[in-house]
Design a protein around this motif. Structure first.
Motif, PDB file in Angstrom:
ATOM      1  N   GLU A 116      27.778  40.843  32.113  1.00  0.00           N
ATOM      2  CA  GLU A 116      27.210  41.915  31.287  1.00  0.00           C
ATOM      3  C   GLU A 116      25.849  42.318  31.819  1.00  0.00           C
ATOM      4  N   ARG A 117      25.043  41.345  32.198  1.00  0.00           N
ATOM      5  CA  ARG A 117      23.715  41.644  32.737  1.00  0.00           C
ATOM      6  C   ARG A 117      23.830  42.418  34.046  1.00  0.00           C
ATOM      7  N   ALA A 118      24.737  41.998  34.909  1.00  0.00           N
ATOM      8  CA  ALA A 118      24.904  42.672  36.194  1.00  0.00           C
ATOM      9  C   ALA A 118      25.395  44.103  36.011  1.00  0.00           C
ATOM     10  N   GLU A 119      26.280  44.292  35.032  1.00  0.00           N
ATOM     11  CA  GLU A 119      26.771  45.646  34.756  1.00  0.00           C
ATOM     12  C   GLU A 119      25.625  46.553  34.313  1.00  0.00           C
ATOM     13  N   ASN A 120      24.778  46.060  33.440  1.00  0.00           N
ATOM     14  CA  ASN A 120      23.650  46.856  32.971  1.00  0.00           C
ATOM     15  C   ASN A 120      22.633  47.101  34.074  1.00  0.00           C
ATOM     16  N   LEU A 121      22.454  46.126  34.950  1.00  0.00           N
ATOM     17  CA  LEU A 121      21.596  46.340  36.113  1.00  0.00           C
ATOM     18  C   LEU A 121      22.125  47.486  36.957  1.00  0.00           C
ATOM     19  N   GLY A 122      23.426  47.500  37.171  1.00  0.00           N
ATOM     20  CA  GLY A 122      24.019  48.590  37.953  1.00  0.00           C
ATOM     21  C   GLY A 122      23.790  49.943  37.311  1.00  0.00           C
ATOM     22  N   TYR A 123      23.852  49.991  35.971  1.00  0.00           N
ATOM     23  CA  TYR A 123      23.600  51.249  35.277  1.00  0.00           C
ATOM     24  C   TYR A 123      22.151  51.695  35.459  1.00  0.00           C
ATOM     25  N   VAL A 124      21.206  50.745  35.392  1.00  0.00           N
ATOM     26  CA  VAL A 124      19.800  51.099  35.617  1.00  0.00           C
ATOM     27  C   VAL A 124      19.632  51.680  37.007  1.00  0.00           C
ATOM     28  N   GLU A 125      20.238  51.049  37.983  1.00  0.00           N
ATOM     29  CA  GLU A 125      20.124  51.548  39.354  1.00  0.00           C
ATOM     30  C   GLU A 125      20.737  52.941  39.476  1.00  0.00           C
ATOM     31  N   GLY A 126      21.807  53.198  38.718  1.00  0.00           N
ATOM     32  CA  GLY A 126      22.390  54.531  38.725  1.00  0.00           C
ATOM     33  C   GLY A 126      21.469  55.567  38.122  1.00  0.00           C
ATOM     34  N   VAL A 127      20.823  55.220  36.994  1.00  0.00           N
ATOM     35  CA  VAL A 127      19.885  56.147  36.359  1.00  0.00           C
ATOM     36  C   VAL A 127      18.749  56.494  37.304  1.00  0.00           C
TER      37      VAL A 127
END
Length: 328
Positions: A303-314
């Motif tokens: 879950e943490r890694a998924e949210n990290l990926g979203y931050v990088e996308g933003v």
């Protein structure tokens, strides 16, 4: 009492099977999928959200555009929801179809999406809606505070950090300048908008109509779900989810898709300041919420890694900061 017992007591539906459903970013609600003896599926939501708009507006829209929202099941005494243990319990028919993010949507479905939002925005704003639905105030302080808290937490990552925290801090440092610009622009634009006498009239807005809340139910039909953030605001509050590339960096809307959407919605000349303001506040909300999940070592690593990926996308070329800033 179990969820099934509460549904039977208040809605008169006997559920033979109840399963919890992942609710994504909505941590204020528990969602369940229940099935009755006849095989009919229902969505059961138990929410701490203070606003009743998420049930009132779809109820209105269903009356003028059947098949565009999940059908609300009323309680035994005719209400849209019931209060249980200090939270709002509601039931809707489960929407069967293909989530739009599993698409791609067909041209006709994009046009149906535009037509759906046009019908929503044309709903009359009467005293009943004004009483039930929050109104836009152009106050970004909630998102500014959330961003500031996340910024403080991320920039404070130091020795002893794990791999996810280190990667988040590195990407945040690289994009922090633009994020601070977005923060400051949101504050400036809010002050301008609060003084403007010529703003568009507020209309019922979903406030989160991204593709994750859209379900294709036929070759030419779509259903919009999860109205919990509904608000009375200018149409730009919803249109920013499509125009300019939308809000999902991993699924930006193309020029062709925007054109198909407008075939259904109609010609529009969006207000530049409103679009920029909503993009700024959404960007702050997204990076703050996502970063705090990625930072939290008590949560599951996937879950943490998924949210990290979203931050990088933003923070990437298709993220909202790139649209929100004038030189983006």
């Amino acid at each position: 009492m179990s969820v099934a017992d509460r549904v039977a007591e208040h809605f008169g539906i006997e559920l033979t099977d109840v399963r919890a459903v992942e609710t994504g970013a909505d941590r204020a609600a528990d969602l369940f999928r229940g099935t009755d003896g006849a095989g009919t599926d229902f969505a059961v939501k138990w929410s701490a959200n203070d606003s009743a708009a998420g049930l009132v507006i779809p109820g209105r829209l269903a009356g003028v555009a059947p098949g565009t929202v999940a059908d609300v099941v009323r309680t035994r005494d005719g209400r849209l929801w019931t209060d249980v243990a200090g939270r709002r319990l509601s039931v809707t028919r489960w929407v069967t179809g293909t989530p739009a993010l599993q698409g791609p949507l067909r041209r006709e479905q994009w046009t149906a999406y535009g037509r759906l939002l046009a019908r929503l925005h044309r709903l009359p704003v009467d005293d009943g809606l004004r009483a039930a639905v929050p109104a836009e105030t152009y106050d970004p302080s909630r998102w500014v505070r959330a961003f500031d808290a996340a910024d403080h937490a991320v920039t404070g990552v130091g020795r002893g950090a794990d791999e996810i925290q280190e990667r988040l801090a590195e990407g945040w440092a690289a994009g922090r300048g633009k994020l601070v610009e977005v923060r400051d622009r949101a504050v400036r634009l809010a002050a301008v908008l609060r003084r403007r006498p010529d703003l568009p009239a507020p209309v019922p807005c979903h406030a989160d109509p991204h593709l994750g809340n859209l379900i294709a139910t036929g070759d030419q039909s779509v259903v919009l779900i999860d109205f919990d953030d509904a608000v009375l605001a200018p149409p730009e509050r919803d249109l920013m989810f499509v125009l300019g590339g939308g809000v999902l960096p991993f699924a930006p809307t193309t020029a062709a898709q925007q054109g198909w959407f407008l075939d259904g919605y109609g010609a529009v000349e969006p207000d530049a300041d409103l679009l920029a303001y909503y993009r700024c506040t959404r960007a702050l909300e997204d990076v703050a919420d996502l970063a705090m999940v990625a930072l939290d070592p008590t949560l599951d690593p996937p879950e943490r890694a998924e949210n990290l990926g979203y931050v990088e996308g933003v923070l990437g070329p298709y993220g909202l900061p790139a649209q929100a800033l004038p030189d983006g």
